[in-house]
Scaffold this active site. Sequence first.
Site, PDB file in Angstrom:
ATOM      1  N   CYS A 269      -9.379  -2.263 -36.603  1.00  0.00           N
ATOM      2  CA  CYS A 269     -10.269  -1.696 -35.582  1.00  0.00           C
ATOM      3  C   CYS A 269     -10.633  -0.249 -35.944  1.00  0.00           C
ATOM      4  O   CYS A 269     -11.242  -0.011 -36.977  1.00  0.00           O
ATOM      5  CB  CYS A 269      -9.631  -1.812 -34.207  1.00  0.00           C
ATOM      6  SG  CYS A 269     -10.845  -1.625 -32.864  1.00  0.00           S
ATOM      7  N   HIS A 368      -9.030  -7.354 -33.740  1.00  0.00           N
ATOM      8  CA  HIS A 368      -7.644  -7.226 -33.290  1.00  0.00           C
ATOM      9  C   HIS A 368      -6.892  -8.523 -33.613  1.00  0.00           C
ATOM     10  O   HIS A 368      -6.918  -9.472 -32.822  1.00  0.00           O
ATOM     11  CB  HIS A 368      -7.591  -6.976 -31.778  1.00  0.00           C
ATOM     12  CG  HIS A 368      -8.062  -5.630 -31.359  1.00  0.00           C
ATOM     13  ND1 HIS A 368      -7.746  -5.069 -30.139  1.00  0.00           N
ATOM     14  CD2 HIS A 368      -8.824  -4.712 -31.989  1.00  0.00           C
ATOM     15  CE1 HIS A 368      -8.305  -3.867 -30.038  1.00  0.00           C
ATOM     16  NE2 HIS A 368      -8.964  -3.645 -31.151  1.00  0.00           N
ATOM     17  N   GLU A 370      -3.853  -9.263 -33.427  1.00  0.00           N
ATOM     18  CA  GLU A 370      -2.762  -9.583 -32.493  1.00  0.00           C
ATOM     19  C   GLU A 370      -3.267 -10.353 -31.283  1.00  0.00           C
ATOM     20  O   GLU A 370      -2.493 -11.001 -30.574  1.00  0.00           O
ATOM     21  CB  GLU A 370      -2.065  -8.301 -32.041  1.00  0.00           C
ATOM     22  CG  GLU A 370      -2.704  -7.568 -30.879  1.00  0.00           C
ATOM     23  CD  GLU A 370      -4.067  -6.970 -31.182  1.00  0.00           C
ATOM     24  OE1 GLU A 370      -4.815  -6.683 -30.237  1.00  0.00           O
ATOM     25  OE2 GLU A 370      -4.393  -6.793 -32.373  1.00  0.00           O
TER      26      GLU A 370
END
Length: 391
Positions: A269, A368, A370
Site C-alpha cells: 500500500c 492489502h 492481509e
Amino acid sequence: MSRPAYLLLEDGTRLDGESVGASGASAGLGPARSDSLTDSLTDGLGEVVFNTSMSGYQEAVTDPSYAGQIVVFTYPLIGNYGVAAAHMESDRVHARAVIMREGVDREDAAHAEGGWLTWLTDCGIPALTGVDTRSLVRHIRDKGAMRGGVFDAGVPEAEAAERIRSEPPMAGRDLAREVTPAAAQVFDGGDGPLVLGIDTGIKTSIVRNLRERGVRLELHPSTTSAEELLGRGPDAVFLANGPGDPAALDYVVGTVRDLVGKVPVWGICLGHQLLCRAVGLETFKLPFGHRGANHPVKDLETGRIEITSQNHGFAVLGPGGEQRIDTDEPVRWETDFGAAELQQLNLYDRTVEGLVLRDVPASTVQYHPEAGPGPHDARHLFDRFVDSIAA
C-alpha cells in the site's frame, strides 16, 4: 436520536440526511466551540471517498489509512452485525465521518458487543444516514474525490463552504506523522526472522499475519533513521500501509533509500509507493482511488487473478510516465538500484499493483494482502515474504 444534517462537497454539491453520530463540539476531533447554532459545525471535515465492501465497516473506519477522510459506504445497509473489539484495526477511529444509505444500530447479532451508531457516537464520529449514496458515488467517480464536510441542518451553506475550504487538500499532505507511534513497539514471541516495520499506520491484521508466521516483529516510528534500523540487525524491513500523499514523505523515502540493497525490503500500500519513490519512480493521485474488497489483480508471473482488498488514493507511474499499463507483459523500469519489473496489474483501471526489483531483494504490492477485511486470496504473500528471507 437522529436530527437533520447534510453533506456538502467543495464543488457546492449538497446531499441531505439524518445525523446519527456525533456533531458539533461533542465530536471531540478538534477545538471546543460554543453551543450557538452557527458555531455548531461538526469536525467531520475531510476528503470524501467511497468504499465498495459489503462488510467490514468497523475495520474500515479504524484503518489508519482513512485518516483525514470521510468514508461513503456503497453497500446500502451498514451496521447490521454491530461492532466488536475483535474487529478493530487500530486503537481508535481514524475516519473523519461516515456516510450511509441506511445505518442501523443492531446489537443482537451473534458476536456483537455494541451497536454501530452508538459506537460511532461514543467515538465522537459524525455520521449521516438516509443519504442517496448511489448519486454521491457517481458524482465522485465523475468529478473525483474532493473535500467535504458533515454539518447540522441549521448551519448556513456559506459558513460550511468556508470551513471546507480551510481543510488542507490530500495532495501534498503528510498524515503519517499523525498516526505513527511515538516510540518503538517490540512484540514478544516468535523464533523466526527479525523484521522491522516502519509504522506509517499499520493495521492490526497485518501485525497478526506476520506474527502468526513466527516473525520477531518490531514496529518503529516513521521518523526512525536507516542507521537506527540497521543497528538493530534486521533480517528484513517491512513498509506498512498508511494515509496521505507519498510525495509528502521525503523523510521516509530517504530512510528507505538508505535501506534498499542492504537488507530485504517489502512494501504494501503506502509502503509500495514509498519503496517505488525511494528507487527513483514517481507517484500520482488517482481520480477517486481504490477502496474496497473486490478489486481484481493479475499476477503477471503466474497468470493468477486474485480478488484483493484495497485502500489507497495514489499510484505509481509506468516506465514511460504513463498512468495505465496497456499490456499484460512484465514491463520494466530502470531504477537507481537496477531493474524493476511489473509483477501485479489492476484489472479495473490497469494501474501498477506491484513490482519486484531484480538486482536487489525488494518487492511491493499496492493492495492489502492481509485482507482486513476482505478475501484471503493474497495472504500467501506473507508466506512468500518469510520464505524469501529464509532463502
